[in-house]
Write an enzyme that holds these catalytic residues in place. Structure first.
Site: not given
Length: 184
Positions: A52-54, A158
């Site tokens: 889920r890190n952007a 992020t």
């Protein structure tokens, strides 16, 4: 009492984390600095590995590559766009993944003097979150004579833990920071 002391010592050893080597290609212009890789990244030995890190979706949108590429291909896309990755810290004690849990008395910053001497083409440092920026300002910048000619950008983290900013808001901040014009 010895059992408790041994358990505490074991827990502290497990909380000691060591970061990765920098990812850098020829003539990098932008250096993205996180604080320290999280648990998912450490387990996979990859920058920004949490699903889920952007970071990778943002970089893919900005530079026009597929975020679903393999790790090596994503790194190559960054190198092709003259972006390097590293972290402020070489090592620290941190149980879990949260920057807030980093023990301040255990910080070992990376050697930015040597890095910038080796890569004088770096014109901009982009911090992935406020904690990375604060640690850099406190532990690296005072000893960094080459920093006078470098631009610094503190960007929204992020990390999935930083959910207060939407993807669109993060993109609006990250895109102009990562897209540095080529030197004349």
């Amino acid at each position: 009492m010895d059992k408790i002391r041994d358990d505490i010592a074991a827990a502290r050893r497990e909380a000691v984390v060591t970061g990765f080597a920098p990812v850098v290609g020829d003539g990098p212009r932008v250096l993205v600095l996180g604080s320290m890789p999280g648990v998912a990244s450490l387990r996979q030995a990859q920058y920004y590995a949490h699903p889920r890190n952007a970071f990778w979706p943002l970089a893919a949108r900005i530079f026009g590559f597929d975020a679903g590429l393999g790790y090596d291909e994503r790194l190559q896309a960054l190198r092709a766009n003259r972006v390097a990755l590293w972290d402020v810290l070489q090592a620290c004690e941190r149980p879990g993944s949260l920057d807030a849990d980093i023990r301040g008395d255990t910080l070992v910053p990376n050697d930015f003097n040597a890095f910038l001497d080796r890569y004088p083409s770096i014109a901009r440092i982009c911090f992935n979150g406020a904690k990375a920026a604060a640690m850099f300002r406190r532990h690296a910048l005072p000893n960094l004579p080459a920093a006078a000619s470098i631009q610094f950008f503190e960007l929204p983290s992020t990390s999935p833990a930083h959910a207060s900013a939407s993807f669109a808001q993060k993109l609006a901040a990250w895109e102009p920071a990562l897209t540095l014009p080529s030197p004349n």
